[in-house]
Design a protein around this motif. Structure first.
Motif, PDB file in Angstrom:
ATOM      1  N   LYS A 265     -79.714  35.545  11.914  1.00 20.27           N
ATOM      2  CA  LYS A 265     -78.495  34.965  11.331  1.00 20.27           C
ATOM      3  C   LYS A 265     -78.732  33.510  10.917  1.00 20.27           C
ATOM      4  N   ALA A 266     -79.518  32.766  11.691  1.00 23.74           N
ATOM      5  CA  ALA A 266     -79.829  31.390  11.324  1.00 23.74           C
ATOM      6  C   ALA A 266     -80.666  31.353  10.043  1.00 23.74           C
ATOM      7  N   VAL A 267     -81.602  32.277   9.917  1.00 22.50           N
ATOM      8  CA  VAL A 267     -82.439  32.357   8.721  1.00 22.50           C
ATOM      9  C   VAL A 267     -81.592  32.665   7.489  1.00 22.50           C
ATOM     10  N   VAL A 268     -80.670  33.610   7.612  1.00 16.97           N
ATOM     11  CA  VAL A 268     -79.811  33.961   6.473  1.00 16.97           C
ATOM     12  C   VAL A 268     -79.001  32.745   6.009  1.00 16.97           C
TER      13      VAL A 268
ATOM     14  N   ARG B 170     -81.941  45.616   6.277  1.00 16.03           N
ATOM     15  CA  ARG B 170     -81.205  45.406   5.019  1.00 16.03           C
ATOM     16  C   ARG B 170     -79.906  44.635   5.226  1.00 16.03           C
ATOM     17  N   ASP B 171     -79.571  43.842   4.214  1.00 22.76           N
ATOM     18  CA  ASP B 171     -78.262  43.179   4.131  1.00 22.76           C
ATOM     19  C   ASP B 171     -77.894  42.467   5.431  1.00 22.76           C
ATOM     20  N   CYS B 172     -78.768  41.602   5.875  1.00 17.37           N
ATOM     21  CA  CYS B 172     -78.519  40.897   7.142  1.00 17.37           C
ATOM     22  C   CYS B 172     -77.317  39.963   7.050  1.00 17.37           C
ATOM     23  N   ASP B 173     -76.946  39.556   5.854  1.00 11.94           N
ATOM     24  CA  ASP B 173     -75.770  38.695   5.698  1.00 11.94           C
ATOM     25  C   ASP B 173     -74.487  39.461   5.965  1.00 11.94           C
ATOM     26  N   ARG B 174     -74.538  40.790   5.893  1.00 15.15           N
ATOM     27  CA  ARG B 174     -73.343  41.610   6.091  1.00 15.15           C
ATOM     28  C   ARG B 174     -73.298  42.253   7.477  1.00 15.15           C
ATOM     29  N   LYS B 175     -74.351  42.075   8.235  1.00 21.70           N
ATOM     30  CA  LYS B 175     -74.410  42.691   9.565  1.00 21.70           C
ATOM     31  C   LYS B 175     -74.025  41.680  10.638  1.00 21.70           C
ATOM     32  N   ASN B 176     -73.374  42.186  11.708  1.00 21.35           N
ATOM     33  CA  ASN B 176     -73.095  41.318  12.855  1.00 21.35           C
ATOM     34  C   ASN B 176     -74.291  41.347  13.810  1.00 21.35           C
ATOM     35  N   PHE B 177     -74.172  40.623  14.903  1.00 23.47           N
ATOM     36  CA  PHE B 177     -75.285  40.516  15.848  1.00 23.47           C
ATOM     37  C   PHE B 177     -75.704  41.889  16.386  1.00 23.47           C
ATOM     38  N   ALA B 178     -74.736  42.719  16.742  1.00 23.76           N
ATOM     39  CA  ALA B 178     -75.047  44.031  17.318  1.00 23.76           C
ATOM     40  C   ALA B 178     -75.742  44.928  16.305  1.00 23.76           C
ATOM     41  N   GLU B 179     -75.291  44.900  15.061  1.00 19.45           N
ATOM     42  CA  GLU B 179     -75.898  45.733  14.027  1.00 19.45           C
ATOM     43  C   GLU B 179     -77.342  45.303  13.753  1.00 19.45           C
ATOM     44  N   ILE B 180     -77.594  44.007  13.789  1.00 22.43           N
ATOM     45  CA  ILE B 180     -78.961  43.521  13.599  1.00 22.43           C
ATOM     46  C   ILE B 180     -79.851  43.939  14.754  1.00 22.43           C
ATOM     47  N   GLU B 181     -79.355  43.789  15.987  1.00 24.23           N
ATOM     48  CA  GLU B 181     -80.140  44.198  17.156  1.00 24.23           C
ATOM     49  C   GLU B 181     -80.443  45.697  17.113  1.00 24.23           C
ATOM     50  N   ASP B 182     -79.451  46.507  16.733  1.00 27.73           N
ATOM     51  CA  ASP B 182     -79.661  47.958  16.640  1.00 27.73           C
ATOM     52  C   ASP B 182     -80.705  48.292  15.578  1.00 27.73           C
ATOM     53  N   ALA B 183     -80.591  47.629  14.426  1.00 31.56           N
ATOM     54  CA  ALA B 183     -81.522  47.905  13.330  1.00 31.56           C
ATOM     55  C   ALA B 183     -82.946  47.532  13.714  1.00 31.56           C
ATOM     56  N   ILE B 184     -83.131  46.364  14.326  1.00 30.45           N
ATOM     57  CA  ILE B 184     -84.471  45.924  14.728  1.00 30.45           C
ATOM     58  C   ILE B 184     -85.048  46.860  15.790  1.00 30.45           C
ATOM     59  N   GLY B 185     -84.229  47.208  16.783  1.00 36.03           N
ATOM     60  CA  GLY B 185     -84.697  48.108  17.838  1.00 36.03           C
ATOM     61  C   GLY B 185     -85.080  49.482  17.294  1.00 36.03           C
ATOM     62  N   GLY B 186     -84.266  50.003  16.375  1.00 31.08           N
ATOM     63  CA  GLY B 186     -84.557  51.313  15.793  1.00 31.08           C
ATOM     64  C   GLY B 186     -85.825  51.321  14.967  1.00 31.08           C
TER      65      GLY B 186
ATOM     66  N   LEU C 155     -79.510  26.913  15.729  1.00 35.10           N
ATOM     67  CA  LEU C 155     -79.863  27.512  17.014  1.00 35.10           C
ATOM     68  C   LEU C 155     -79.582  26.570  18.176  1.00 35.10           C
ATOM     69  N   GLU C 156     -79.624  25.276  17.933  1.00 31.88           N
ATOM     70  CA  GLU C 156     -79.295  24.328  18.991  1.00 31.88           C
ATOM     71  C   GLU C 156     -77.788  24.170  19.151  1.00 31.88           C
ATOM     72  N   ASN C 157     -77.039  24.663  18.160  1.00 29.99           N
ATOM     73  CA  ASN C 157     -75.563  24.655  18.233  1.00 29.99           C
ATOM     74  C   ASN C 157     -75.074  26.051  17.840  1.00 29.99           C
ATOM     75  N   PRO C 158     -75.241  27.027  18.700  1.00 30.34           N
ATOM     76  CA  PRO C 158     -74.965  28.416  18.343  1.00 30.34           C
ATOM     77  C   PRO C 158     -73.521  28.703  17.965  1.00 30.34           C
ATOM     78  N   GLU C 159     -72.567  27.828  18.374  1.00 31.26           N
ATOM     79  CA  GLU C 159     -71.191  28.005  17.939  1.00 31.26           C
ATOM     80  C   GLU C 159     -71.104  27.848  16.411  1.00 31.26           C
ATOM     81  N   ASP C 160     -71.876  26.898  15.877  1.00 31.62           N
ATOM     82  CA  ASP C 160     -71.920  26.742  14.416  1.00 31.62           C
ATOM     83  C   ASP C 160     -72.533  27.963  13.766  1.00 31.62           C
ATOM     84  N   LEU C 161     -73.485  28.568  14.429  1.00 32.67           N
ATOM     85  CA  LEU C 161     -74.124  29.769  13.902  1.00 32.67           C
ATOM     86  C   LEU C 161     -73.111  30.893  13.789  1.00 32.67           C
TER      87      LEU C 161
END
Length: 415
Positions: free
Chosen positions: A250-253, A295-311, A405-411
């Motif tokens: 998410k920080a990269v996006v 795919r489409d990491c800008d449209r995915k939430n944290f859980a969807e990204i974790e699921d996609a990477i794990g899969g 990443l040092e201010n994850p609330e902003d993330l």
């Protein structure tokens, strides 16, 4: 009777290596049954039989390189016992130019019919097609490739005068292989995937103006937030664990949106700015490094990204990745930290303009205001193509990732 043919897997794949025959001559084969595993530079493919019957003959052995469209086995319909394949002696006894018995010599179409050469001409499918259209004998084409592989450029450049058979460039590089003392050296053949990885990494190094810039991230706040929320997160998302990769993705996006040239690529004399955020995640497997794409990491939430990477990571380790899983990424993240790497300079992936390298988290003394504190720190590295990314953008990109990443609330607000 049915032919088992090497299928077209993707436009960029023209050949593969026979990894394993699951069936042997004489075995019964069901329609749709997996009979041979083909290793390509991207994925391992399972080739099935389109017809039920008996595996009559295998035309390519394990370890052989085969072209897309090549016939590699024959399946005889019905339950009759397979006819034994002709022995090498039988094949050699048959007159080479005979045309009345093509079934006894299934490899005849790929044999040069001139008496001066009986070697198979290795050529890409596109080169073969162009040679047919121009009426050019592939055996007379002089390839530029030191391995003797004829490519479409060789056919296009072929003159009207026939090439002298004695001037084959393929034979020139053949030098005597030094004897190996097997008691001191173990010789291991490189897999097709490892060969391709080596070739492409070298191509990137030679064809780009690659530089690397570094920074370090204080992981205190991310680790604290993850520690507070991980149980709640896992319960809410059906067992999905909250890892660091989703934070970094998410920080990269967010940083790519701010610095779009980091999300670009060079195509000819043009710069293509990608308006999508498909992030490749490097995964280490027994066969080498692969980079499946989320795919489409800008449209995915944290859980969807974790699921996609794990899969994708599981599919990579189980050798179940498809070609589509590996194509089209616009940026890559690689995490050497899982192996304990403290700092490295990652090499860019394919035609992408940049790659982010994560490293191990290590407690170090750092200055916080006027005090020295022990903090969990991570070095990060951005390797980038200096032809389209200036130092200002590369440093700014990495600084943005660090600040988020040092201010994850902003993330969370950015995502």
């Amino acid at each position: 009777m049915a032919e088992i043919i090497v299928p077209e897997l993707a436009e960029s794949i023209t050949e593969g290596t026979i990894a394993q025959w699951v069936k042997k001559p004489g075995d019964k084969v069901e329609k749709g049954e997996f009979i041979v595993e083909l290793e390509t530079d991207k994925v391992n493919a399972e080739i099935i039989s389109e017809e039920a019957g008996i595996l009559k003959e295998i035309l390519a052995e394990e370890g052989d390189t085969v072209l897309v469209g090549a016939v590699i086995a024959i399946v005889e319909a019905g339950d009759a016992a397979a006819t034994p394949a002709p022995t090498p002696a039988t094949v050699e006894a048959a007159p080479a130019p005979a045309v009345e018995a093509p079934k006894a010599a299934p490899v005849a179409p790929v044999v040069v019919e001139e008496s001066s050469s009986t070697e198979r001409v290795i050529a890409s499918p596109a080169a073969r097609k162009l040679a047919r259209e121009k009426g050019i004998d592939l055996a007379s084409v002089s390839p530029v490739d030191p391995q003797g592989r004829v490519r479409v450029q060789d056919v296009a450049a072929h003159g009207t005068a026939p090439a002298a058979p004695a001037a084959k460039p393929a034979e020139a590089p053949k030098a005597a292989t030094p004897a190996v003392d097997e008691s001191r050296v173990t010789v291991e053949k490189m897999s097709r995937r490892r060969q391709t990885i080596a070739t492409r990494l070298l191509e990137v190094k030679q064809s780009t103006a690659m530089l690397t810039t570094f920074n370090e991230i204080d992981m205190t706040n991310v680790m604290a937030l993850r520690s507070r929320k991980k149980d709640q997160f896992q319960e809410k998302h059906d067992g999905t664990r909250l890892g660091f990769m989703s934070f970094f993705t998410k920080a990269v996006v967010a940083a790519l949106k701010k610095y779009p040239y980091v999300n670009a690529q060079i195509v000819g004399n043009e710069i293509h700015l990608n308006n999508f955020y498909d992030v490749g995640v490097a995964v280490s497997t027994d066969d080498g490094l692969v980079v499946p794409v989320v795919r489409d990491c800008d449209r995915k939430n944290f859980a969807e990204i974790e699921d996609a990477i794990g899969g994708l990571a599981k599919k990579a380790r189980d050798k179940k990745l498809q070609i589509a899983d590996l194509q089209g990424g616009s940026f890559t993240i690689t995490n050497g930290g899982v192996f304990g790497s403290l700092m490295s300079t990652p090499i860019m992936n394919g035609t992408q303009a940049a790659i982010l390298g994560m490293h191990t988290i290590q407690k170090r003394p750092i200055a916080v205001g006027d005090e020295v504190q022990i903090r969990p720190m991570m070095y990060v590295a951005l390797s980038y193509d200096h032809r389209i990314i200036d130092g200002k953008d590369s440093v700014g990109f990495l600084k943005t990732v660090k600040e988020l990443l040092e201010n994850p609330e902003d993330l969370l607000l950015e995502s």
